[in-house]
Design a protein around this motif. Sequence first.
Motif, PDB file in Angstrom:
ATOM      1  N   ASP A   1       0.834  -1.194   0.000  1.00 37.38           N
ATOM      2  CA  ASP A   1       0.000   0.000   0.000  1.00 37.38           C
ATOM      3  C   ASP A   1       0.874   1.251   0.000  1.00 37.38           C
ATOM      4  O   ASP A   1       2.111   1.167  -0.022  1.00 37.38           O
ATOM      5  CB  ASP A   1      -0.974   0.005   1.183  1.00 37.38           C
ATOM      6  CG  ASP A   1      -0.296   0.176   2.542  1.00 37.38           C
ATOM      7  OD1 ASP A   1       0.933   0.426   2.588  1.00 37.38           O
ATOM      8  OD2 ASP A   1      -0.982   0.053   3.577  1.00 37.38           O
ATOM      9  N   TYR A   2       0.237   2.395   0.003  1.00 41.37           N
ATOM     10  CA  TYR A   2       0.938   3.676  -0.078  1.00 41.37           C
ATOM     11  C   TYR A   2       2.020   3.816   0.977  1.00 41.37           C
ATOM     12  O   TYR A   2       3.163   4.181   0.669  1.00 41.37           O
ATOM     13  CB  TYR A   2      -0.083   4.808   0.052  1.00 41.37           C
ATOM     14  CG  TYR A   2       0.540   6.195   0.135  1.00 41.37           C
ATOM     15  CD1 TYR A   2       0.845   6.904  -1.018  1.00 41.37           C
ATOM     16  CD2 TYR A   2       0.815   6.781   1.380  1.00 41.37           C
ATOM     17  CE1 TYR A   2       1.419   8.166  -0.951  1.00 41.37           C
ATOM     18  CE2 TYR A   2       1.394   8.042   1.452  1.00 41.37           C
ATOM     19  CZ  TYR A   2       1.688   8.731   0.289  1.00 41.37           C
ATOM     20  OH  TYR A   2       2.264   9.978   0.389  1.00 41.37           O
ATOM     21  N   PHE A   3       1.685   3.530   2.231  1.00 42.45           N
ATOM     22  CA  PHE A   3       2.644   3.748   3.313  1.00 42.45           C
ATOM     23  C   PHE A   3       3.848   2.821   3.207  1.00 42.45           C
ATOM     24  O   PHE A   3       4.985   3.226   3.457  1.00 42.45           O
ATOM     25  CB  PHE A   3       1.961   3.594   4.674  1.00 42.45           C
ATOM     26  CG  PHE A   3       1.095   4.765   5.028  1.00 42.45           C
ATOM     27  CD1 PHE A   3       1.648   5.947   5.488  1.00 42.45           C
ATOM     28  CD2 PHE A   3      -0.281   4.698   4.891  1.00 42.45           C
ATOM     29  CE1 PHE A   3       0.862   7.038   5.797  1.00 42.45           C
ATOM     30  CE2 PHE A   3      -1.080   5.786   5.203  1.00 42.45           C
ATOM     31  CZ  PHE A   3      -0.510   6.963   5.662  1.00 42.45           C
ATOM     32  N   GLU A   4       3.623   1.576   2.839  1.00 43.49           N
ATOM     33  CA  GLU A   4       4.738   0.635   2.721  1.00 43.49           C
ATOM     34  C   GLU A   4       5.671   1.023   1.574  1.00 43.49           C
ATOM     35  O   GLU A   4       6.897   0.944   1.703  1.00 43.49           O
ATOM     36  CB  GLU A   4       4.209  -0.784   2.533  1.00 43.49           C
ATOM     37  CG  GLU A   4       3.505  -1.334   3.766  1.00 43.49           C
ATOM     38  CD  GLU A   4       3.071  -2.777   3.585  1.00 43.49           C
ATOM     39  OE1 GLU A   4       3.295  -3.335   2.488  1.00 43.49           O
ATOM     40  OE2 GLU A   4       2.499  -3.345   4.534  1.00 43.49           O
ATOM     41  N   VAL A   5       5.099   1.443   0.455  1.00 38.51           N
ATOM     42  CA  VAL A   5       5.932   1.830  -0.684  1.00 38.51           C
ATOM     43  C   VAL A   5       6.680   3.127  -0.392  1.00 38.51           C
ATOM     44  O   VAL A   5       7.855   3.273  -0.739  1.00 38.51           O
ATOM     45  CB  VAL A   5       5.088   1.965  -1.964  1.00 38.51           C
ATOM     46  CG1 VAL A   5       5.937   2.484  -3.126  1.00 38.51           C
ATOM     47  CG2 VAL A   5       4.477   0.612  -2.348  1.00 38.51           C
ATOM     48  N   MET A   6       6.030   4.075   0.273  1.00 36.36           N
ATOM     49  CA  MET A   6       6.721   5.311   0.632  1.00 36.36           C
ATOM     50  C   MET A   6       7.856   5.040   1.625  1.00 36.36           C
ATOM     51  O   MET A   6       8.916   5.674   1.573  1.00 36.36           O
ATOM     52  CB  MET A   6       5.739   6.325   1.205  1.00 36.36           C
ATOM     53  CG  MET A   6       4.876   7.003   0.149  1.00 36.36           C
ATOM     54  SD  MET A   6       5.821   8.039  -1.011  1.00 36.36           S
ATOM     55  CE  MET A   6       6.116   9.496   0.012  1.00 36.36           C
ATOM     56  N   ALA A   7       7.654   4.101   2.525  1.00 37.39           N
ATOM     57  CA  ALA A   7       8.726   3.718   3.444  1.00 37.39           C
ATOM     58  C   ALA A   7       9.907   3.129   2.671  1.00 37.39           C
ATOM     59  O   ALA A   7      11.073   3.406   2.975  1.00 37.39           O
ATOM     60  CB  ALA A   7       8.210   2.716   4.476  1.00 37.39           C
TER      61      ALA A   7
END
Length: 331
Positions: free
Chosen positions: A312-318
């Motif tokens: 998801d967004y947060f995992e990819v941004m991390a």
Amino acid sequence: MNVRRQHISGIAVAAAAALGLGTLSACSSDSAAAGNTEKFDVVASFYPMQFLAEQIGGDHVKVATLTEPGQEPHDLEVSAQQRAQIEESDAALYLKGLQPAVDEAVTQSGVKTKIDAATLTELEDHGSLEDSHEHGGEEAHAEEGHAAEEGHSEEEEHALDPHVWLDPVKYAEVAKGVGAAFEKADPDHAADYKKNTDALVKKLNGLNTEFEDGLRNTKSKVFFTNHAAFGYLAERYGLTQEAISGLDPESEPSPARIKELQQEAKADGVTTVFYETLVSDKTAKTLADDAGLKTDVLDPLEGITDKSKGDDYFEVMAANLTALKTALGAK
């Protein structure tokens, strides 16, 4: 010169929340026809809009996305079935200027609630139209009709950068606007939309803090990428983006360009050429091989695929943050 340089100072934004990767309440989401269900039916243009609708809507919404996973969103053509899908839905959530075909379809539709994310935060000019014709990453967007709101000149329209979701602060501003629109359109569940929006904004504030802390002390402030999608991220955290792409994103840099970038890399301590999950890595690897640089993925998050470093967004941004810290020599 076939490159676009952005020297930008960072903007410190205080955020108290720590980054959490847990998901909010889930909802039904697919790319099949949506509409006329007992839930609040939302058609989202592509993944960053889909993610907002899911996180904010929770169990009260049914979300359908017009852009299939793995599909390059700029190339989307809206089918007759998708136009009908928009008509039958309760709301359309899109980002005007990114996908001209979607802009047209939503504008021409009779869907009651039209939510344009581009109006929920301030889009910025990360280069003139003249520059975008010189620099491939932006040139492609200009030719695809990246437009601002009506009333601006053609040059101003093409110069505005739509990639706001890659800046957690701007994405949080968009989230607040989407939440308010959901509350107004579906007042029976307004309290839950407000609660979910607040939770999402808190996580985005935490993500901003992670980026601020992680990128505050680095050996270099310059990164190379084959797509000029990271202007807002660069601006937020005091970095310089060098976009490397011609009209054809798979085209190879010229020998003169390679030499120029070699000099740039040495001068600014660049170690890595970033490429994307939805675009060929041929250009990045050609440059890296000739310039003696490494390659890695910096994901513009236009879609989640099997190649994405996260679900998801947060995992990819991390994962993006980790890649930047490594490439820039974070201390």
